[in-house]
Motif scaffolding. Structure first.
Motif, PDB file in Angstrom:
ATOM      1  N   UNK A 116       2.832  -3.846  -7.036  1.00 39.90           N
ATOM      2  CA  UNK A 116       2.700  -3.506  -5.625  1.00 39.90           C
ATOM      3  C   UNK A 116       4.084  -3.168  -5.100  1.00 39.90           C
ATOM      4  N   UNK A 117       4.143  -2.193  -4.208  1.00 40.86           N
ATOM      5  CA  UNK A 117       5.423  -1.719  -3.694  1.00 40.86           C
ATOM      6  C   UNK A 117       5.311  -1.512  -2.186  1.00 40.86           C
ATOM      7  N   UNK A 118       6.409  -1.755  -1.475  1.00 40.64           N
ATOM      8  CA  UNK A 118       6.413  -1.555  -0.029  1.00 40.64           C
ATOM      9  C   UNK A 118       6.564  -0.078   0.323  1.00 40.64           C
ATOM     10  N   UNK A 119       5.939   0.299   1.427  1.00 37.39           N
ATOM     11  CA  UNK A 119       6.112   1.625   2.013  1.00 37.39           C
ATOM     12  C   UNK A 119       6.988   1.506   3.247  1.00 37.39           C
ATOM     13  N   UNK A 120       7.814   2.542   3.483  1.00 39.06           N
ATOM     14  CA  UNK A 120       8.604   2.548   4.707  1.00 39.06           C
ATOM     15  C   UNK A 120       7.796   3.148   5.844  1.00 39.06           C
ATOM     16  N   UNK A 121       8.430   3.343   6.989  1.00 35.18           N
ATOM     17  CA  UNK A 121       7.713   3.832   8.171  1.00 35.18           C
ATOM     18  C   UNK A 121       7.171   5.238   7.993  1.00 35.18           C
ATOM     19  N   UNK A 125       7.304   5.295  -0.804  1.00 32.63           N
ATOM     20  CA  UNK A 125       7.463   4.094  -1.611  1.00 32.63           C
ATOM     21  C   UNK A 125       8.935   3.697  -1.699  1.00 32.63           C
ATOM     22  N   UNK A 126       9.178   2.419  -1.528  1.00 34.84           N
ATOM     23  CA  UNK A 126      10.524   1.853  -1.677  1.00 34.84           C
ATOM     24  C   UNK A 126      10.538   1.100  -3.013  1.00 34.84           C
ATOM     25  N   UNK A 127      10.967   1.793  -4.047  1.00 36.50           N
ATOM     26  CA  UNK A 127      10.781   1.302  -5.409  1.00 36.50           C
ATOM     27  C   UNK A 127      11.589   0.046  -5.714  1.00 36.50           C
ATOM     28  N   UNK A 128      12.573  -0.254  -4.904  1.00 37.02           N
ATOM     29  CA  UNK A 128      13.346  -1.478  -5.114  1.00 37.02           C
ATOM     30  C   UNK A 128      12.946  -2.588  -4.152  1.00 37.02           C
ATOM     31  N   UNK A 129      11.695  -2.532  -3.709  1.00 42.74           N
ATOM     32  CA  UNK A 129      11.086  -3.652  -2.976  1.00 42.74           C
ATOM     33  C   UNK A 129       9.644  -3.751  -3.470  1.00 42.74           C
ATOM     34  N   UNK A 156       2.553   4.289 -12.745  1.00 41.26           N
ATOM     35  CA  UNK A 156       1.873   3.008 -12.919  1.00 41.26           C
ATOM     36  C   UNK A 156       0.854   2.736 -11.812  1.00 41.26           C
ATOM     37  N   UNK A 157       0.847   3.579 -10.790  1.00 41.92           N
ATOM     38  CA  UNK A 157      -0.127   3.515  -9.696  1.00 41.92           C
ATOM     39  C   UNK A 157      -0.208   2.127  -9.068  1.00 41.92           C
ATOM     40  N   UNK A 158       0.909   1.660  -8.492  1.00 45.53           N
ATOM     41  CA  UNK A 158       0.882   0.336  -7.864  1.00 45.53           C
ATOM     42  C   UNK A 158       0.117   0.348  -6.556  1.00 45.53           C
ATOM     43  N   UNK A 159      -0.238  -0.830  -6.081  1.00 46.26           N
ATOM     44  CA  UNK A 159      -0.752  -0.975  -4.723  1.00 46.26           C
ATOM     45  C   UNK A 159       0.372  -0.623  -3.756  1.00 46.26           C
ATOM     46  N   UNK A 160       0.067   0.225  -2.771  1.00 46.62           N
ATOM     47  CA  UNK A 160       1.048   0.577  -1.734  1.00 46.62           C
ATOM     48  C   UNK A 160       0.797  -0.288  -0.512  1.00 46.62           C
ATOM     49  N   UNK A 161       1.833  -0.965  -0.045  1.00 47.71           N
ATOM     50  CA  UNK A 161       1.661  -1.956   1.018  1.00 47.71           C
ATOM     51  C   UNK A 161       2.573  -1.651   2.197  1.00 47.71           C
ATOM     52  N   UNK A 162       1.986  -1.673   3.388  1.00 53.98           N
ATOM     53  CA  UNK A 162       2.770  -1.596   4.625  1.00 53.98           C
ATOM     54  C   UNK A 162       2.819  -2.991   5.248  1.00 53.98           C
TER      55      UNK A 162
END
Length: 211
Positions: A116-121, A125-129, A156-162
């Motif tokens: 899972x990876x964080x998305x910015x505004x 994708x912010x690959x280092x979070x 790898x198709x991670x979950x994208x999380x806001x």
């Protein structure tokens, strides 16, 4: 979920005049100390970069030093043992433990996700979070010859999380650092008592992770 943490804290901060960016202070804490404090439950804390005063951390370097995030990840992953790893930049002053927990929870909601990876505004994708299945990262690195984290991790198709706020915010310039110290955005900024006296940790006091 059982996890280790890999913090990338090397490389040249060219936009900061070559300063040791992870070691720069915001509110009395270095940037990398703040990131360490966000992963208090990591079984192993792996820091890819020069040794510094981080009790309990395992230090390693990419080959060659300053070779970029992919070699740094490869070096850090060699020391990881838990089934999951949190992959984090060393300059995330707003990242908190609850953000890492949210990533782990998100990765646990889908059948066999790679991470899972964080998305910015802006939805990038912010690959280092992010958090990743250790085995998936090792498999992806086996045949990867590129230099881009996007090229390595996006397939790898991670979950994208806001998440609310800006936990993904990194500090690329001295202006970024100054803005944190001059606004109320810093979650570690101690509240003021009446009369303007701070009631939180004094500047320079070590984070709870290191007591």
């Amino acid at each position: 979920m059982r996890h280790d943490a890999i913090i990338l804290a090397g490389g040249a901060a060219t936009r900061m005049g070559g300063r040791d960016k992870p070691g720069l202070l915001v509110g009395g804490r270095s940037l990398v100390e703040r990131v360490v404090a966000a992963v208090p439950h990591a079984e192993r804390l792996v820091v890819v970069g020069p040794p510094r005063d981080l009790p309990g951390a395992l230090f390693t370097r990419e080959d060659p030093p300053g070779g970029g995030p992919v070699p740094a990840l490869r070096a850090g992953l060699a020391l990881a043992a838990a089934p999951w790893v949190a992959l984090l930049a060393g300059d995330l002053p707003l990242l908190l433990p609850e953000h890492v927990v949210a990533l782990l929870d998100a990765a646990d909601t889908r059948e066999r996700p790679a991470g899972a990876v964080l998305l910015d505004d802006d939805g990038r994708e912010q690959w280092l979070v992010g958090v990743w299945r250790t085995a998936a990262l090792r498999a992806a690195l086996e045949d990867y010859g590129g230099r881009s984290l996007h090229g390595l991790l996006a397939p790898l198709d991670p979950v994208r999380l806001r998440l609310p706020g800006t936990p993904w915010l990194d500090c690329d310039t001295m202006d970024d650092l100054r803005s944190l110290t001059q606004t109320g955005d810093d979650p570690y900024r101690p509240p003021e008592r009446r009369g303007g006296v701070s009631s939180g940790p004094e500047a320079g006091e070590r984070s709870p992770h290191h007591t």
